[in-house]
Design an enzyme around this catalytic site. Structure first.
Site, PDB file in Angstrom:
ATOM      1  N   HIS A   1       0.841  -1.203   0.000  1.00 40.45           N
ATOM      2  CA  HIS A   1       0.000   0.000   0.000  1.00 40.45           C
ATOM      3  C   HIS A   1       0.874   1.249   0.000  1.00 40.45           C
ATOM      4  O   HIS A   1       1.838   1.329   0.754  1.00 40.45           O
ATOM      5  CB  HIS A   1      -0.875   0.058   1.255  1.00 40.45           C
ATOM      6  CG  HIS A   1      -2.026  -0.896   1.232  1.00 40.45           C
ATOM      7  ND1 HIS A   1      -3.167  -0.660   0.514  1.00 40.45           N
ATOM      8  CD2 HIS A   1      -2.204  -2.081   1.828  1.00 40.45           C
ATOM      9  CE1 HIS A   1      -3.998  -1.672   0.682  1.00 40.45           C
ATOM     10  NE2 HIS A   1      -3.437  -2.545   1.476  1.00 40.45           N
TER      11      HIS A   1
ATOM     12  N   TYR B   1      -9.667   4.830   7.074  1.00 40.24           N
ATOM     13  CA  TYR B   1      -9.987   5.144   8.469  1.00 40.24           C
ATOM     14  C   TYR B   1     -11.086   6.199   8.456  1.00 40.24           C
ATOM     15  O   TYR B   1     -10.865   7.299   7.939  1.00 40.24           O
ATOM     16  CB  TYR B   1      -8.755   5.708   9.189  1.00 40.24           C
ATOM     17  CG  TYR B   1      -7.647   4.697   9.383  1.00 40.24           C
ATOM     18  CD1 TYR B   1      -6.717   4.447   8.371  1.00 40.24           C
ATOM     19  CD2 TYR B   1      -7.520   3.995  10.575  1.00 40.24           C
ATOM     20  CE1 TYR B   1      -5.699   3.513   8.548  1.00 40.24           C
ATOM     21  CE2 TYR B   1      -6.508   3.061  10.758  1.00 40.24           C
ATOM     22  CZ  TYR B   1      -5.608   2.824   9.752  1.00 40.24           C
ATOM     23  OH  TYR B   1      -4.609   1.900   9.937  1.00 40.24           O
TER      24      TYR B   1
ATOM     25  N   PRO C   1      -5.451  -0.659  18.269  1.00 46.21           N
ATOM     26  CA  PRO C   1      -5.067  -1.075  16.916  1.00 46.21           C
ATOM     27  C   PRO C   1      -5.122   0.037  15.861  1.00 46.21           C
ATOM     28  O   PRO C   1      -4.725  -0.183  14.721  1.00 46.21           O
ATOM     29  CB  PRO C   1      -6.078  -2.180  16.584  1.00 46.21           C
ATOM     30  CG  PRO C   1      -7.242  -1.905  17.471  1.00 46.21           C
ATOM     31  CD  PRO C   1      -6.703  -1.279  18.712  1.00 46.21           C
TER      32      PRO C   1
ATOM     33  N   LYS D   1       0.123  -0.734  14.936  1.00 44.90           N
ATOM     34  CA  LYS D   1       1.494  -0.796  15.436  1.00 44.90           C
ATOM     35  C   LYS D   1       1.812  -2.043  16.271  1.00 44.90           C
ATOM     36  O   LYS D   1       2.985  -2.343  16.509  1.00 44.90           O
ATOM     37  CB  LYS D   1       1.793   0.450  16.302  1.00 44.90           C
ATOM     38  CG  LYS D   1       1.919   1.721  15.499  1.00 44.90           C
ATOM     39  CD  LYS D   1       3.287   1.805  14.839  1.00 44.90           C
ATOM     40  CE  LYS D   1       3.336   2.774  13.688  1.00 44.90           C
ATOM     41  NZ  LYS D   1       3.114   2.174  12.372  1.00 44.90           N
TER      42      LYS D   1
ATOM     43  N   TYR E   1       3.046   6.311  10.470  1.00 44.58           N
ATOM     44  CA  TYR E   1       2.287   5.161   9.965  1.00 44.58           C
ATOM     45  C   TYR E   1       3.208   4.120   9.334  1.00 44.58           C
ATOM     46  O   TYR E   1       3.047   2.924   9.571  1.00 44.58           O
ATOM     47  CB  TYR E   1       1.231   5.623   8.948  1.00 44.58           C
ATOM     48  CG  TYR E   1       0.194   4.561   8.706  1.00 44.58           C
ATOM     49  CD1 TYR E   1      -0.820   4.333   9.624  1.00 44.58           C
ATOM     50  CD2 TYR E   1       0.244   3.753   7.573  1.00 44.58           C
ATOM     51  CE1 TYR E   1      -1.759   3.339   9.430  1.00 44.58           C
ATOM     52  CE2 TYR E   1      -0.695   2.753   7.359  1.00 44.58           C
ATOM     53  CZ  TYR E   1      -1.696   2.556   8.296  1.00 44.58           C
ATOM     54  OH  TYR E   1      -2.617   1.558   8.113  1.00 44.58           O
TER      55      TYR E   1
HETATM   56  C1  PHB Z   1      -6.361  -4.992   9.907  1.00 46.69           C
HETATM   57  O1  PHB Z   1      -6.178  -5.212   8.708  1.00 46.69           O
HETATM   58  O2  PHB Z   1      -6.811  -5.866  10.669  1.00 46.69           O
HETATM   59  C2  PHB Z   1      -6.025  -3.644  10.451  1.00 46.69           C
HETATM   60  C3  PHB Z   1      -5.559  -2.663   9.584  1.00 46.69           C
HETATM   61  C4  PHB Z   1      -5.236  -1.419  10.087  1.00 46.69           C
HETATM   62  C5  PHB Z   1      -5.377  -1.152  11.431  1.00 46.69           C
HETATM   63  C6  PHB Z   1      -5.829  -2.146  12.301  1.00 46.69           C
HETATM   64  C7  PHB Z   1      -6.162  -3.397  11.797  1.00 46.69           C
HETATM   65  O3  PHB Z   1      -5.056   0.071  11.917  1.00 46.69           O
END
Ligand code: PHB
Ligand code: APR
Length: 395
Positions: A72, A202, A294, A298, A386
């Site tokens: 990504h 997000y 989450p 990280k 990130y």
């Molecule tokens: C996930 O793919 O499970 C995932 C992706 C990004 C995050 C948390 C979980 O910030």
């Protein structure tokens, strides 16, 4: 039994440590409370920093992520029903993240360990740590009704937040810092194409946070913020998809492909750090010593970098006969950990609906998001954190 390093826990931390030590010629045994199938049944995070991908290659298990991981270059922030792409690669001078599930990382490490014939004791009951204030610690456990003892030079506590390692440290020797958030994440895994295959989404919305992620081009991972009192039974698949749609912008919302869930679970959100990470001959790594919410993706990456520092420290001790690495392990890890704690707390605070701040809190979040997506400086700060700090960051 005798080994150089006794590792408690066969999650990603323990397995990666075992692989890195083995490559350097250092013996290790892993003791895991659960069965291998149980460990593989846990669905967790899925975004790997480049540092973590490099470590998997270094450990000899990089084929899976190379072949099946999705690179990504961007993330997207959704707020006030609009999408705002953040070109992470451009902002960080070429860095990327890779979508590849923690379950897959664990599976790759498990099969590599089995193929190399390295000792892992699954379903080891009543694991107990002894004598780690000296140089000849040992670990005892029960298996099939028999007691066993493993003598070693070091114990690595890689047994997660609820493990026995941190709990074995005398109370006065450890300080814990914690923040518990007043909501959880309801996660759904489904075999449907991801709505956003090139950027993790997000979303901040008045109804609460939502996240669109993926495991492959045919498997999606989605989350919605939910009250901690909710149970999975209260969330039919239909209710989940309806709620997810309501939290996204109209375009993404109309393009979500729905299907039956293959996993559904609710996880609480917590920030937690226990300091220090070394107690004589016992070293903590991964979730045994820290938890992040989450939101910043990280958790697994921090576990991997702890393990990198720890394996280096043990290798220097056994092969170069120096204590310098083990003596600075805790300090080096904690600096990186607190940086990631700050980032994860900040992004969590920015993206979620907090029960006590109501409309004012929402407006402030929207103003900050507006500032963030329109300021190159702020976008770069987000992007830098990130993709993850380098292993030996200076500033
Ligand atoms: C996930 O793919 O499970 C995932 C992706 C990004 C995050 C948390 C979980 O910030
Ligand atoms: N004895 C032996 N094993 C134990 C014990 C015990 N008393 N207690 C726990 N374990 C095992 C657990 O069953 C688990 O398999 O230790 C392992 C710890 O694994 P994880 O919880 O996955 O922790 P870690 O390997 O540090 O991985 C960190 O996991 O939770 C995510 O966000 C986190 O992605 C990060 C990663």
């Amino acid at each position: 039994m005798k080994t150089q390093v006794a590792i408690i826990g066969a999650g990603p931390s323990g397995l990666l440590l075992g692989a890195l030590l083995h490559r350097a010629g250092i013996d290790n045994i892993i003791l895991e409370r659960q069965s291998g199938e149980y460990v593989l049944g846990r669905i967790r995070a899925g975004i790997l920093e480049q540092v973590t991908v490099d470590l998997l290659h270094e450990a000899g298990v990089g084929d899976g992520v190379s072949q099946e991981g999705t690179v990504h270059h961007a993330i997207e922030l959704v707020f006030k029903n609009q999408r705002h792409p953040i070109d992470v690669t451009h902002l960080t001078g070429g860095k990327v993240v890779t979508a590849y599930g923690q379950t897959e990382v664990t599976r790759d490490l498990m099969s590599h360990r089995a193929a190399q014939g390295l000792p892992t004791v699954y379903e080891a009951k009543d694991v107990a740590l002894h004598g780690f204030d000296g140089a000849s610690p040992y670990v005892t456990y029960e298996k099939d009704g028999q007691s066993h003892r493993v003598d070693c030079r070091f114990i690595a506590g890689c047994d997660g937040f609820h493990g026995v390692s941190r709990a074995s440290v005398p109370e006065g020797a450890i300080t814990e810092y914690e923040k518990v958030y007043p909501f959880g994440w309801l996660g759904v895994l489904a075999d449907v194409p991801p709505v956003s295959p090139h950027a993790i989404v997000y979303a901040n919305s008045e109804r609460g946070f939502a996240l669109c992620s993926m495991r492959s081009m045919t498997r999606s991972r989605y989350y919605v913020q939910c009250p901690l009192s909710d149970t999975v039974d209260a969330w039919s698949d239909q209710r989940f998809w309806d709620e997810l749609r309501l939290r996204l912008d109209p375009d993404l919302s109309s393009r979500i492909v729905t299907g039956p869930s293959i996993e559904k679970s609710i996880a609480p959100l917590r920030s937690f750090v226990a300091e220090p990470m070394r107690f004589g001959s016992l070293f903590l790594a991964g979730d045994a010593s820290h938890i992040v919410p989450p939101t910043g993706a990280k958790g697994l990456n921090l576990a991997a970098t702890d393990v990198k520092y720890l394996s280096q420290s043990f290798i220097e001790y056994f092969n170069d006969k120096t204590d310098a690495g083990i003596d600075t392990y805790s300090e080096r890890c904690l600096r990186r950990i607190w940086r990631a704690e700050r980032f994860s707390w900040w992004l969590t605070s920015l993206m979620h609906r907090f029960p006590d701040t109501q409309g004012f809190g929402q407006k402030i979040q929207e103003a900050e998001l507006d500032y963030l997506v329109n300021s190159e400086a702020l976008s770069r700060s987000l992007a830098e954190n990130y993709v993850g700090l380098p292993l030996n960051f200076a500033e």
